[in-house]
Design an enzyme around this catalytic site. Structure first.
Site, PDB file in Angstrom:
ATOM      1  N   HIS B  81     -17.571  78.281  22.051  1.00  0.00           N
ATOM      2  CA  HIS B  81     -17.366  76.921  21.558  1.00  0.00           C
ATOM      3  C   HIS B  81     -16.498  76.083  22.488  1.00  0.00           C
ATOM      4  O   HIS B  81     -16.077  74.989  22.114  1.00  0.00           O
ATOM      5  CB  HIS B  81     -16.715  76.944  20.165  1.00  0.00           C
ATOM      6  N   ILE B  88     -13.842  71.210  23.068  1.00  0.00           N
ATOM      7  CA  ILE B  88     -13.950  72.275  22.069  1.00  0.00           C
ATOM      8  C   ILE B  88     -14.845  71.796  20.942  1.00  0.00           C
ATOM      9  O   ILE B  88     -14.665  70.688  20.428  1.00  0.00           O
ATOM     10  CB  ILE B  88     -12.552  72.605  21.470  1.00  0.00           C
ATOM     11  N   CYS B  89     -15.812  72.627  20.586  1.00  0.00           N
ATOM     12  CA  CYS B  89     -16.690  72.296  19.468  1.00  0.00           C
ATOM     13  C   CYS B  89     -16.104  72.947  18.214  1.00  0.00           C
ATOM     14  O   CYS B  89     -16.233  74.145  18.007  1.00  0.00           O
ATOM     15  CB  CYS B  89     -18.090  72.827  19.750  1.00  0.00           C
ATOM     16  N   LEU B  90     -15.384  72.152  17.431  1.00  0.00           N
ATOM     17  CA  LEU B  90     -14.697  72.699  16.266  1.00  0.00           C
ATOM     18  C   LEU B  90     -14.746  71.636  15.165  1.00  0.00           C
ATOM     19  O   LEU B  90     -14.273  70.521  15.361  1.00  0.00           O
ATOM     20  CB  LEU B  90     -13.241  73.033  16.646  1.00  0.00           C
ATOM     21  N   GLU B 143     -22.779  69.419  17.337  1.00  0.00           N
ATOM     22  CA  GLU B 143     -23.416  70.068  16.196  1.00  0.00           C
ATOM     23  C   GLU B 143     -22.662  71.359  15.977  1.00  0.00           C
ATOM     24  O   GLU B 143     -22.488  72.150  16.892  1.00  0.00           O
ATOM     25  CB  GLU B 143     -24.875  70.390  16.513  1.00  0.00           C
TER      26      GLU B 143
END
Lengths: 115, 149
Positions: B81, B88-90, B143
């Site tokens: 992520h 950061i994909c969070l 997403e």
């Protein structure tokens, strides 16, 4: 000895009586007995709201949150739809009359003046 | 002083009085930008990793902009992520932000995200994303997929 009281000062303190015993507003991190960051005077000028979920906030703090798009009308603590205890959904649409009534009912219920 | 400043000063006082194992906080004078160094209890992450936080005037009603920042002995951690540009994909930093979160709670979440990780890999779309990504990760529409890692 006989004492005659000529003059006296009454001092009283107050605090909000809340169902849960947390003492800071989760949004602004200021004590409930203090004010939200926009207010000067604590108490009725800067009331609290209690959610159906039993999470409490300064009313001004939670209203600002509920106006944001990300809030989707949910409680910042538990993400359930934020409803005032015994009241309507607190939303930007009914911020005026109905909410003022609700808040004053709410504050009667929660204000606990200690002497 | 703005609402964001007041709130961040309170957060700074709190983090000085509480223990956050493996996390060090470095606010700037304005309080609106913080660097946070993370030590991770996971053999995949032997280095110290630095997060950069930027808070806008709308904080904490609006989420902060948070990413890993590379520097001297501060690599960008390999994680499914975490993009190589540090983004950061969070969900916590986007759709799932709420104003009860804080610099400390976000730092703890990211620390534990790394701590639990078992695969030292970049996200599948890393090459494409890192090439075209906006500078501010808050402007990316992530997403949120695959919560298992």
């Amino acid at each position: 000895m006989k004492v005659t009281i000529k003059q006296w000062h009454q001092v009283s303190t107050w605090h909000w009586k809340l169902p849960a015993d947390d003492d800071l507003c989760g949004i602004c991190r200021v004590s409930f007995d203090g004010t939200c960051p926009s207010c000067k005077y604590p108490g009725d000028d800067c009331p609290l709201v209690i959610g159906d979920c039993n999470h409490n906030f300064h009313m001004h703090c939670v209203l600002k949150w509920l106006e944001t798009e990300t809030s989707k009308g949910t409680c910042p603590m538990c993400r359930q739809v934020f409803r005032m205890k015994g009241g309507d959904v607190l939303s930007a649409d009914n911020t005026n009359q109905s909410e003022i009534n609700n808040v004053s009912q709410g504050s009667d219920a929660v204000m606990d003046a200690l002497d | 002083m703005s609402i964001a400043n007041k709130r961040l000063l309170k957060e700074w006082k709190t983090v000085q009085n509480e223990a956050y194992p493996g996390i060090e906080f470095f606010p700037t004078d304005s309080m609106l930008e913080w660097n946070v160094d993370l030590v991770i209890d996971n053999p995949l992450y032997p280095d110290v990793y630095r997060l950069g936080f930027k808070m806008g005037k709308g904080y904490p009603l609006e989420s902060p902009s948070v990413q890993f920042v590379a520097g001297d002995e501060r690599p960008i951690p390999m994680h499914p992520h975490v993009y190589s540009n540090g983004h950061i994909c969070l969900d916590l930093l986007g759709d799932n932000w709420t104003p009860v979160h804080s610099v400390a709670s976000v730092s703890v979440s990211i620390q534990s995200m790394l701590c639990q990780n078992k695969v030292a890999e970049r996200p599948p779309d890393d090459a494409q994303y890192s090439k075209n990504a906006p500078r501010d990760p808050k402007k990316s529409l992530f997403e949120y997929h695959d919560d298992s890692v």
